[in-house]
Design a protein around this motif. Sequence first.
Motif, mmCIF file in Angstrom:
data_model
loop_
_atom_site.group_PDB
_atom_site.id
_atom_site.type_symbol
_atom_site.label_atom_id
_atom_site.label_comp_id
_atom_site.label_asym_id
_atom_site.label_seq_id
_atom_site.Cartn_x
_atom_site.Cartn_y
_atom_site.Cartn_z
ATOM 1 N N GLN A 74 -5.042 -9.860 11.857
ATOM 2 C CA GLN A 74 -5.280 -11.402 11.361
ATOM 3 C C GLN A 74 -6.298 -11.358 12.092
ATOM 4 O O GLN A 74 -7.536 -11.972 11.897
ATOM 5 N N ARG A 75 -6.782 -10.206 12.884
ATOM 6 C CA ARG A 75 -8.061 -10.174 14.408
ATOM 7 C C ARG A 75 -8.927 -10.343 13.285
ATOM 8 O O ARG A 75 -9.730 -10.025 13.523
ATOM 9 N N ALA A 76 -8.730 -8.714 12.496
ATOM 10 C CA ALA A 76 -9.604 -7.940 11.839
ATOM 11 C C ALA A 76 -10.350 -8.299 10.600
ATOM 12 O O ALA A 76 -11.917 -9.114 10.429
ATOM 13 N N MET A 77 -9.861 -9.512 10.042
ATOM 14 C CA MET A 77 -10.114 -10.844 9.192
ATOM 15 C C MET A 77 -10.890 -11.568 9.521
ATOM 16 O O MET A 77 -11.628 -12.240 9.211
ATOM 17 N N THR A 78 -10.294 -12.331 10.911
ATOM 18 C CA THR A 78 -10.621 -13.526 11.417
ATOM 19 C C THR A 78 -12.253 -12.627 12.226
ATOM 20 O O THR A 78 -13.153 -13.574 11.906
ATOM 21 N N LYS A 79 -12.452 -11.928 12.654
ATOM 22 C CA LYS A 79 -13.551 -11.138 13.469
ATOM 23 C C LYS A 79 -14.722 -11.549 11.821
ATOM 24 O O LYS A 79 -15.549 -12.083 12.366
ATOM 25 N N SER A 80 -14.180 -10.570 11.155
ATOM 26 C CA SER A 80 -14.574 -10.603 9.595
ATOM 27 C C SER A 80 -15.402 -12.314 9.557
ATOM 28 O O SER A 80 -16.823 -11.799 8.730
ATOM 29 N N VAL A 81 -14.610 -12.837 9.582
ATOM 30 C CA VAL A 81 -14.899 -14.128 8.331
ATOM 31 C C VAL A 81 -16.439 -14.806 9.642
ATOM 32 O O VAL A 81 -17.708 -14.999 9.202
ATOM 33 N N ALA A 82 -15.651 -14.455 11.215
ATOM 34 C CA ALA A 82 -16.678 -15.112 11.345
ATOM 35 C C ALA A 82 -17.856 -13.595 12.059
ATOM 36 O O ALA A 82 -19.027 -15.025 11.791
ATOM 37 N N LYS A 83 -18.263 -12.934 11.726
ATOM 38 C CA LYS A 83 -19.833 -12.440 11.714
ATOM 39 C C LYS A 83 -20.058 -12.330 10.028
ATOM 40 O O LYS A 83 -21.226 -13.342 10.336
ATOM 41 N N ALA A 84 -18.869 -13.023 9.430
ATOM 42 C CA ALA A 84 -19.561 -13.095 8.150
ATOM 43 C C ALA A 84 -21.017 -14.244 8.277
ATOM 44 O O ALA A 84 -21.639 -14.618 7.539
ATOM 45 N N VAL A 85 -20.049 -15.494 8.528
ATOM 46 C CA VAL A 85 -20.699 -16.815 8.466
ATOM 47 C C VAL A 85 -21.969 -16.392 9.395
ATOM 48 O O VAL A 85 -22.772 -17.433 9.380
ATOM 49 N N THR A 86 -21.334 -15.445 11.146
ATOM 50 C CA THR A 86 -23.271 -15.763 11.901
ATOM 51 C C THR A 86 -24.537 -15.205 11.008
ATOM 52 O O THR A 86 -25.523 -15.385 11.710
ATOM 53 N N LYS A 87 -24.218 -14.086 9.901
ATOM 54 C CA LYS A 87 -25.050 -13.174 10.301
ATOM 55 C C LYS A 87 -25.315 -14.127 8.330
ATOM 56 O O LYS A 87 -26.899 -13.515 8.306
ATOM 57 N N ASN A 88 -25.314 -15.056 8.028
ATOM 58 C CA ASN A 88 -25.633 -15.697 7.135
ATOM 59 C C ASN A 88 -27.152 -16.242 7.618
ATOM 60 O O ASN A 88 -26.691 -17.501 8.480
#
Length: 97
Positions: A74-88
């Motif tokens: 869950q941590r890996a998925m959440t961090k991945s989503v947060a990273k994708a959002v901040t890089k858009n």
Amino acid sequence: MTNPVLDRLTDVQATVLDGIDQARTPATDLAKRAVGVADRIAPDLAPARAKVGSGMSEFIDRQYVFAIELLKRQRAMTKSVAKAVTKNKPAKASPAA
């Protein structure tokens, strides 16, 4: 640099963990007393209770391993989503009509 929201969250988390630690001894004592009463009322069930109780340790350990793995994923998925959002990159504004 401190973050007041994160600092408060850390304080609340520590309070929750402390509460769990403080409840451990009274909960264990209550369970021991309940077993003592049950053994006096239905002594024939003591061997069955002991057998079930010995299997609980393995059950608890397996559930703990599962919970840790679940949290890791869950941590890996959440961090991945947060990273994708901040890089858009922001979308380009469309020309005024």
